[in-house]
Design a protein around this motif. Structure first.
Motif, PDB file in Angstrom:
ATOM      1  N   ARG A  98     -41.824  62.911 -83.815  1.00  0.00           N
ATOM      2  CA  ARG A  98     -42.925  63.613 -84.350  1.00  0.00           C
ATOM      3  C   ARG A  98     -43.088  63.735 -85.923  1.00  0.00           C
ATOM      4  O   ARG A  98     -44.140  63.690 -86.713  1.00  0.00           O
ATOM      5  N   HIS A 162     -48.973  64.104 -77.405  1.00  0.00           N
ATOM      6  CA  HIS A 162     -48.926  65.410 -78.315  1.00  0.00           C
ATOM      7  C   HIS A 162     -49.083  64.894 -79.951  1.00  0.00           C
ATOM      8  O   HIS A 162     -49.842  65.695 -80.491  1.00  0.00           O
ATOM      9  N   ILE A 163     -48.662  63.750 -80.112  1.00  0.00           N
ATOM     10  CA  ILE A 163     -48.790  63.429 -81.568  1.00  0.00           C
ATOM     11  C   ILE A 163     -50.177  63.376 -82.134  1.00  0.00           C
ATOM     12  O   ILE A 163     -50.557  63.909 -83.071  1.00  0.00           O
ATOM     13  N   ASN A 165     -52.826  64.554 -80.546  1.00  0.00           N
ATOM     14  CA  ASN A 165     -53.430  65.806 -80.420  1.00  0.00           C
ATOM     15  C   ASN A 165     -52.910  66.688 -81.826  1.00  0.00           C
ATOM     16  O   ASN A 165     -54.084  67.197 -82.360  1.00  0.00           O
ATOM     17  N   GLU A 166     -51.818  66.622 -82.233  1.00  0.00           N
ATOM     18  CA  GLU A 166     -51.586  67.345 -83.559  1.00  0.00           C
ATOM     19  C   GLU A 166     -52.087  66.765 -84.926  1.00  0.00           C
ATOM     20  O   GLU A 166     -52.588  67.629 -85.520  1.00  0.00           O
ATOM     21  N   GLU A 169     -55.705  68.506 -85.442  1.00  0.00           N
ATOM     22  CA  GLU A 169     -55.662  69.957 -85.279  1.00  0.00           C
ATOM     23  C   GLU A 169     -56.091  70.291 -86.944  1.00  0.00           C
ATOM     24  O   GLU A 169     -55.368  70.702 -87.825  1.00  0.00           O
ATOM     25  N   TYR A 206     -51.504  77.169 -84.195  1.00  0.00           N
ATOM     26  CA  TYR A 206     -50.998  75.971 -83.695  1.00  0.00           C
ATOM     27  C   TYR A 206     -49.670  75.611 -84.293  1.00  0.00           C
ATOM     28  O   TYR A 206     -49.370  75.677 -85.422  1.00  0.00           O
ATOM     29  N   ASP A 207     -48.352  75.511 -83.587  1.00  0.00           N
ATOM     30  CA  ASP A 207     -47.391  75.250 -84.129  1.00  0.00           C
ATOM     31  C   ASP A 207     -46.678  73.965 -83.234  1.00  0.00           C
ATOM     32  O   ASP A 207     -46.341  73.999 -82.078  1.00  0.00           O
ATOM     33  N   GLY A 208     -46.795  72.984 -84.018  1.00  0.00           N
ATOM     34  CA  GLY A 208     -46.536  71.313 -83.438  1.00  0.00           C
ATOM     35  C   GLY A 208     -45.175  71.388 -82.977  1.00  0.00           C
ATOM     36  O   GLY A 208     -45.060  70.799 -81.620  1.00  0.00           O
ATOM     37  N   GLU A 211     -44.764  73.542 -79.852  1.00  0.00           N
ATOM     38  CA  GLU A 211     -45.881  73.069 -78.900  1.00  0.00           C
ATOM     39  C   GLU A 211     -45.253  71.845 -78.294  1.00  0.00           C
ATOM     40  O   GLU A 211     -45.066  71.677 -77.014  1.00  0.00           O
ATOM     41  N   LEU A 212     -44.615  71.099 -79.144  1.00  0.00           N
ATOM     42  CA  LEU A 212     -43.692  69.837 -78.319  1.00  0.00           C
ATOM     43  C   LEU A 212     -42.548  70.308 -77.602  1.00  0.00           C
ATOM     44  O   LEU A 212     -42.227  69.651 -76.559  1.00  0.00           O
TER      45      LEU A 212
END
Length: 240
Positions: A98, A162-163, A165-166, A169, A206-208, A211-212
């Motif tokens: 990430r 996830h990456i 998507n982040e 954001e 949002y906190d990447g 969330e991960l």
């Protein structure tokens, strides 16, 4: 004592000493600054203050440059396949990947999509090492080789999802306190998007990394549960 003119000449000579590593590092710097479309032999030659034709000694074409940049980025990923705590290692790799993606967001599409157009055995070796190392990590933990491959796919599928998507954001107005306005959700028709609008405060916070971690918790729990259902007698023997 060398004259300033000589010093300048020596400095220029030093800059012209190219190697594959120097060329790829400059290519990565160019992609980081201007995006993948900016990476051409001509533009890279300008970046290095060299004739573009001289760069073909280090990369046969633009495709080779892209492969080299991919390998260079994957070299930043730290994996320890002999770590006995496979769950901790997978969590560490996830966060490391990430951070790597956040350092090189313009390279992420290359890492995700380029391998799809290349058969596995023809991909650059540096891009295959994470696969080999994670397979070793899981097999040493007791997973059957075929199961380890399925789990690698699930693991990386989640990470890349996830990456991507982040990285999408986007905040419309970071100085706006109201979540709907901050994210631009006030532009959505309320009757058509009630759930999305209601989740505005959650989306705005949002906190990447957190969330991960939540996703990795779910994934690792599933992997551990799968391993616990495999009889000890049929597990892959741990490698010493």
């Amino acid at each position: 004592m060398p004259s300033p003119k000589n010093s300048d000449a020596e400095a220029a000579a030093e800059k012209t000493r190219l190697s594959r590593q120097v060329v790829l590092a400059a290519a990565l710097e160019l992609v980081d600054a201007e995006g993948l479309d900016a990476l051409t032999m001509r533009r890279l030659g300008q970046q290095l203050n060299r004739d573009p034709m001289s760069l073909y000694r280090y990369a046969a074409n633009r495709a080779a440059l892209l492969d080299g940049v991919s390998e260079l980025v994957f070299d930043e990923l730290s994996i320890h396949p002999k770590d006995p705590d496979w769950q901790a290692q997978l969590r560490y790799i996830a966060h490391d990947l990430r951070l790597l993606a956040l350092r090189h967001p313009n390279v992420v599409p290359l890492l995700v999509t380029r391998p799809l157009s290349t058969p596995l055995g023809l991909r650059p070796l540096g891009t295959l090492r994470p696969l080999e190392q994670i397979l070793s990590l899981l097999i040493d933990a007791g997973f059957a080789p075929a199961d380890a491959l399925h789990m690698y796919r699930a693991y990386y599928g989640f990470l890349y999802g996830h990456i991507l998507n982040e990285l999408q954001e986007f905040i419309v107005d970071p100085d706006e306190n109201e979540a709907l306005l901050r994210l631009g959700l006030h532009r959505l028709p309320p009757k058509d998007f009630p759930q999305l609008r209601a989740l505005g405060p959650v989306l705005a916070d949002y906190d990447g990394a957190a969330e991960l971690d939540q996703g990795i918790d779910i994934l690792l729990s599933g992997l551990a549960a799968h391993l616990s259902r495999v009889p000890e007698s049929t597990r892959e023997p741990a490698q010493g």
